[in-house]
Enzyme design. Structure first.
Site, PDB file in Angstrom:
ATOM      1  N   SER A 235     -25.751   1.883  31.268  1.00 25.14           N
ATOM      2  CA  SER A 235     -25.277   0.633  32.097  1.00 25.14           C
ATOM      3  C   SER A 235     -25.792  -0.368  31.135  1.00 25.14           C
ATOM      4  O   SER A 235     -24.952  -1.335  30.912  1.00 25.14           O
ATOM      5  CB  SER A 235     -25.944   0.505  33.278  1.00 25.14           C
ATOM      6  OG  SER A 235     -27.241   0.969  33.449  1.00 25.14           O
ATOM      7  N   HIS A 265     -25.738   9.288  35.793  1.00 27.58           N
ATOM      8  CA  HIS A 265     -26.676   8.097  35.455  1.00 27.58           C
ATOM      9  C   HIS A 265     -26.926   7.924  37.309  1.00 27.58           C
ATOM     10  O   HIS A 265     -27.537   8.554  37.676  1.00 27.58           O
ATOM     11  CB  HIS A 265     -25.809   7.171  34.738  1.00 27.58           C
ATOM     12  CG  HIS A 265     -26.459   6.008  34.371  1.00 27.58           C
ATOM     13  ND1 HIS A 265     -27.851   5.797  34.370  1.00 27.58           N
ATOM     14  CD2 HIS A 265     -25.889   4.621  33.757  1.00 27.58           C
ATOM     15  CE1 HIS A 265     -28.232   4.567  33.869  1.00 27.58           C
ATOM     16  NE2 HIS A 265     -26.949   3.871  33.519  1.00 27.58           N
ATOM     17  N   HIS A 311     -33.902  14.094  31.923  1.00 25.84           N
ATOM     18  CA  HIS A 311     -33.776  12.677  31.579  1.00 25.84           C
ATOM     19  C   HIS A 311     -33.439  12.941  29.903  1.00 25.84           C
ATOM     20  O   HIS A 311     -33.996  13.694  29.265  1.00 25.84           O
ATOM     21  CB  HIS A 311     -34.954  11.915  31.901  1.00 25.84           C
ATOM     22  CG  HIS A 311     -34.703  10.727  31.796  1.00 25.84           C
ATOM     23  ND1 HIS A 311     -34.842   9.789  30.677  1.00 25.84           N
ATOM     24  CD2 HIS A 311     -34.101   9.606  32.811  1.00 25.84           C
ATOM     25  CE1 HIS A 311     -34.535   8.653  30.890  1.00 25.84           C
ATOM     26  NE2 HIS A 311     -34.033   8.405  32.318  1.00 25.84           N
ATOM     27  N   ARG A 320     -41.473   6.155  38.084  1.00 28.07           N
ATOM     28  CA  ARG A 320     -40.903   5.675  39.311  1.00 28.07           C
ATOM     29  C   ARG A 320     -40.780   6.470  40.483  1.00 28.07           C
ATOM     30  O   ARG A 320     -40.824   6.252  41.583  1.00 28.07           O
ATOM     31  CB  ARG A 320     -39.398   5.027  38.968  1.00 28.07           C
ATOM     32  CG  ARG A 320     -39.466   3.902  37.700  1.00 28.07           C
ATOM     33  CD  ARG A 320     -38.024   3.870  37.271  1.00 28.07           C
ATOM     34  NE  ARG A 320     -37.565   4.942  36.752  1.00 28.07           N
ATOM     35  CZ  ARG A 320     -36.149   5.004  35.837  1.00 28.07           C
ATOM     36  NH1 ARG A 320     -35.455   4.033  36.065  1.00 28.07           N
ATOM     37  NH2 ARG A 320     -35.657   6.172  35.432  1.00 28.07           N
ATOM     38  N   ASP A 375     -34.279   9.220  40.380  1.00 29.48           N
ATOM     39  CA  ASP A 375     -33.439   9.478  41.462  1.00 29.48           C
ATOM     40  C   ASP A 375     -33.721  10.610  42.511  1.00 29.48           C
ATOM     41  O   ASP A 375     -33.338  10.879  43.560  1.00 29.48           O
ATOM     42  CB  ASP A 375     -31.920   9.697  40.984  1.00 29.48           C
ATOM     43  CG  ASP A 375     -31.558   8.573  40.288  1.00 29.48           C
ATOM     44  OD1 ASP A 375     -31.715   7.362  40.615  1.00 29.48           O
ATOM     45  OD2 ASP A 375     -30.654   8.723  39.159  1.00 29.48           O
TER      46      ASP A 375
HETATM   47  N1  CMX Z   1     -29.928  20.595  35.905  1.00 25.77           N
HETATM   48  C1  CMX Z   1     -29.225  21.269  35.061  1.00 25.77           C
HETATM   49  N2  CMX Z   1     -29.196  21.549  33.635  1.00 25.77           N
HETATM   50  C2  CMX Z   1     -29.544  20.472  33.279  1.00 25.77           C
HETATM   51  C3  CMX Z   1     -30.491  19.336  33.782  1.00 25.77           C
HETATM   52  C4  CMX Z   1     -30.584  19.689  35.345  1.00 25.77           C
HETATM   53  N3  CMX Z   1     -30.978  18.620  35.953  1.00 25.77           N
HETATM   54  N4  CMX Z   1     -31.027  18.427  32.845  1.00 25.77           N
HETATM   55  C5  CMX Z   1     -30.501  18.836  31.783  1.00 25.77           C
HETATM   56  N5  CMX Z   1     -29.461  20.004  32.033  1.00 25.77           N
HETATM   57  C6  CMX Z   1     -28.782  20.835  30.862  1.00 25.77           C
HETATM   58  C7  CMX Z   1     -27.598  19.666  30.498  1.00 25.77           C
HETATM   59  O1  CMX Z   1     -26.511  19.642  31.350  1.00 25.77           O
HETATM   60  C8  CMX Z   1     -27.160  20.093  29.048  1.00 25.77           C
HETATM   61  O2  CMX Z   1     -26.317  21.399  29.308  1.00 25.77           O
HETATM   62  P1  CMX Z   1     -25.253  21.548  28.471  1.00 25.77           P
HETATM   63  O3  CMX Z   1     -25.700  21.560  26.897  1.00 25.77           O
HETATM   64  O4  CMX Z   1     -24.544  22.832  28.773  1.00 25.77           O
HETATM   65  O5  CMX Z   1     -24.255  20.296  28.483  1.00 25.77           O
HETATM   66  C9  CMX Z   1     -28.466  20.796  28.588  1.00 25.77           C
HETATM   67  O6  CMX Z   1     -29.419  21.048  29.760  1.00 25.77           O
HETATM   68  C10 CMX Z   1     -29.361  19.677  27.577  1.00 25.77           C
HETATM   69  O7  CMX Z   1     -29.415  18.581  28.194  1.00 25.77           O
HETATM   70  P2  CMX Z   1     -30.510  17.438  27.905  1.00 25.77           P
HETATM   71  O8  CMX Z   1     -30.911  17.319  26.460  1.00 25.77           O
HETATM   72  O9  CMX Z   1     -32.048  18.245  28.528  1.00 25.77           O
HETATM   73  O10 CMX Z   1     -30.511  16.454  28.707  1.00 25.77           O
HETATM   74  P3  CMX Z   1     -29.435  15.229  28.392  1.00 25.77           P
HETATM   75  O11 CMX Z   1     -30.169  13.919  27.635  1.00 25.77           O
HETATM   76  O12 CMX Z   1     -27.906  15.707  27.789  1.00 25.77           O
HETATM   77  O13 CMX Z   1     -28.984  14.826  29.779  1.00 25.77           O
HETATM   78  C11 CMX Z   1     -29.346  14.031  32.031  1.00 25.77           C
HETATM   79  C12 CMX Z   1     -29.841  13.841  30.585  1.00 25.77           C
HETATM   80  C13 CMX Z   1     -29.999  12.953  32.677  1.00 25.77           C
HETATM   81  C14 CMX Z   1     -27.873  13.653  31.798  1.00 25.77           C
HETATM   82  C15 CMX Z   1     -29.535  15.407  32.547  1.00 25.77           C
HETATM   83  O14 CMX Z   1     -30.766  15.742  32.549  1.00 25.77           O
HETATM   84  C16 CMX Z   1     -28.741  15.710  33.749  1.00 25.77           C
HETATM   85  O15 CMX Z   1     -27.569  15.847  33.976  1.00 25.77           O
HETATM   86  N6  CMX Z   1     -29.667  15.608  35.152  1.00 25.77           N
HETATM   87  C17 CMX Z   1     -29.174  15.483  36.586  1.00 25.77           C
HETATM   88  C18 CMX Z   1     -28.572  14.286  36.992  1.00 25.77           C
HETATM   89  C19 CMX Z   1     -29.365  13.135  36.919  1.00 25.77           C
HETATM   90  O16 CMX Z   1     -30.386  13.387  37.533  1.00 25.77           O
HETATM   91  N7  CMX Z   1     -28.982  11.948  36.415  1.00 25.77           N
HETATM   92  C20 CMX Z   1     -30.141  10.671  36.419  1.00 25.77           C
HETATM   93  C21 CMX Z   1     -30.624  10.254  35.431  1.00 25.77           C
HETATM   94  C22 CMX Z   1     -31.247   9.053  35.743  1.00 25.77           C
HETATM   95  C23 CMX Z   1     -30.308   7.860  35.472  1.00 25.77           C
HETATM   96  O17 CMX Z   1     -29.831   7.546  34.437  1.00 25.77           O
HETATM   97  O18 CMX Z   1     -30.292   7.377  36.727  1.00 25.77           O
END
Ligand code: CMX
Length: 435
Positions: A235, A265, A311, A320, A375
């Site tokens: 964002s 996000h 994250h 938070r 979240d």
């Molecule tokens: N559950 C399952 N798998 C997860 C995970 C979770 N909570 N967090 C990361 N992973 C997976 C990713 O999907 C990624 O998989 P692929 O390689 O198969 O695509 C792998 O682990 C590596 O990811 P990462 O390097 O650990 O994390 P990223 O920086 O790529 O992504 C985030 C970060 C937040 C998008 C991811 O942790 C996620 O999807 N979390 C759940 C959604 C969430 O809570 N989002 C809110 C974040 C806060 C915000 O911005 O508001």
């Protein structure tokens, strides 16, 4: 100095001098490397932009202008915005805050055409779509656009951008509350109460019954906690990019919030409570740790993420989350949804760690962070006080995050950051040129 405008008038020449000095002394120094993996990986880890309002340390979380979040948990959002902008914490009775609150009283009225547009939207529109439409439709009132059209000087761009920011922030709680009351058929709109602070005003305009005043307290905390998360998140980065083309604050913030509406996000907070409530429904109440563990594995094996965990930058429990958990333990320790969230926190990091090891064995990359983000916990608190429509939660996040996006926009206009234009390369170029 009695107003934000005057305070910034004093600070901005110092920022400009610092920028010039940094560019002169370090202009040709390298900030970081960019590898092919990073380019495919959402530019994670590439240092390529400047943000002074806050920083996110992987092992500490959000630090606003040098203050770790949990050290300044009690700030009201008015103080947060002034801190983001100026780097200083003002007491609630400081003239800067008092004047800012008066400015909000003056600017808070939502134009009738905004209600007309919201009412014309399909009733099943997502609340984020309604909020963003409401913001965009007010663009015609932009002071920046008017000043730019008249030929204002570049060094004064920040003045009208601050003016837009103050109007937008004053109207956002009323707009967001109108979205809530319209979308969920809660009855007439409730309008801004002069003299009441930003957080309590929002709580009041939502129309949630609050005999103890605890919901207003939660709203202040919520609005403070979600305010900013440095410059590179979807964002903030989007708002910055759109703003760098000199699109005004209404365009830039609306664009940023469209990014916040993505499930990876800000939308994760609606997903998160949904996951917790499904869990409770499945097991007829607060589940055991074993039941949570099994369900988390089912989610992961179905190829889905466990929302609220992981994250892009953080590698510890998000402060938070810790702060919201503290609030929950103080005010609603026996609430079954809160208890479930707390229990999920005991279980999911271990599940993600095990699952990550399985992924690595199967030749995939690890999960970088097993800990809860912002979240994971906030929804349970809102739910407790009767704000149960969790599709709406990202709107609350948005009202707060606008403070960070707008203070970054003012800062960038003040120091004169250039239009964003990183270089892209094709896969063919990589194959031919990267050795
Ligand atoms: N559950 C399952 N798998 C997860 C995970 C979770 N909570 N967090 C990361 N992973 C997976 C990713 O999907 C990624 O998989 P692929 O390689 O198969 O695509 C792998 O682990 C590596 O990811 P990462 O390097 O650990 O994390 P990223 O920086 O790529 O992504 C985030 C970060 C937040 C998008 C991811 O942790 C996620 O999807 N979390 C759940 C959604 C969430 O809570 N989002 C809110 C974040 C806060 C915000 O911005 O508001």
């Amino acid at each position: 100095m009695a107003t934000l405008q005057e305070k910034l008038q004093e600070l901005i020449p110092q920022w400009r001098t610092e920028r010039a000095k940094i560019l002169k002394e370090y202009g040709d120094k390298e900030l970081s490397k960019a590898t092919v993996t990073m380019a495919f990986g959402g530019m994670r880890g590439i240092k390529g932009m400047i943000c002074d309002t806050s920083v996110v340390e992987p092992d500490k979380g959000l630090i606003i202008r040098g203050y770790p979040l949990l050290d300044i948990m009690d700030l009201w959002p008015e103080q947060t915005f002034c801190l983001l902008l100026t780097g200083k914490i003002y007491d609630l009775d400081d003239p800067i805050i008092k004047n800012y609150q008066k400015e909000m009283d003056r600017r808070s009225q939502i134009p009738q055409y905004v209600y007309d547009v919201l009412e014309a939207m399909p009733r099943d529109s997502h609340p984020m779509c309604m909020l963003n439409t409401g913001i965009l439709v007010m663009e015609k009132e932009s002071s920046f656009r008017a000043a730019y059209t008249k030929g204002t000087k570049k060094e004064d761009y920040w003045v009208s951008t601050l003016d837009d920011s103050m109007t937008l922030l004053a109207r956002l709680p009323g707009l967001a509350a109108a979205v809530y009351r319209l979308r969920y058929e809660k009855g007439d709109y409730i309008h801004w109460t002069p003299g009441l602070d930003w957080g309590a005003n929002y709580a009041n305009m939502l129309g949630i019954s609050d005999p103890t005043g605890e919901f207003a307290k939660l709203m202040r905390l919520y609005l403070h906690f979600h305010c900013d998360h440095e410059g590179g998140n979807v964002s903030a980065n989007t708002c910055h990019t759109v703003g760098s083309a000199l699109s005004d604050a209404y365009y830039a913030v609306s664009a940023g919030l469209n990014g916040l509406a993505g499930p990876l996000h800000g939308l994760a907070n609606q997903e998160c409570l949904g996951w917790v409530l499904e869990l409770m429904e499945k097991f007829g109440g607060t589940p055991t740790e074993e039941q949570i563990r099994n369900t988390a594995f089912e989610t992961l094996r179905a190829g889905q993420v466990v929302p609220g965990y992981g994250h892009a930058v953080l590698r510890v429990t998000d402060p938070r989350f810790t702060g919201f958990n503290k609030f929950g333990k103080q005010y609603l320790a026996n609430d079954p949804v809160f208890m479930t969230v707390d229990r999920v926190f005991n279980v999911v990091p271990k599940v993600l760690e095990e699952y990550s090891a399985e992924r690595v064995k199967a030749g995939k990359g690890p999960i970088a962070n097993f800990w809860p983000n912002v979240d994971a916990g906030s929804g349970a608190l809102l739910y407790h006080y009767g704000l149960t429509e969790f599709e709406y939660y990202t709107v609350l996040f948005s009202v707060s995050r606008a403070m960070g996006m707008l203070s970054q926009l003012v800062w960038n206009r003040a120091v004169g950051t250039a239009i964003t234009r990183p270089k892209s390369v094709s896969m063919e170029w990589i194959t031919k040129n990267v050795k």
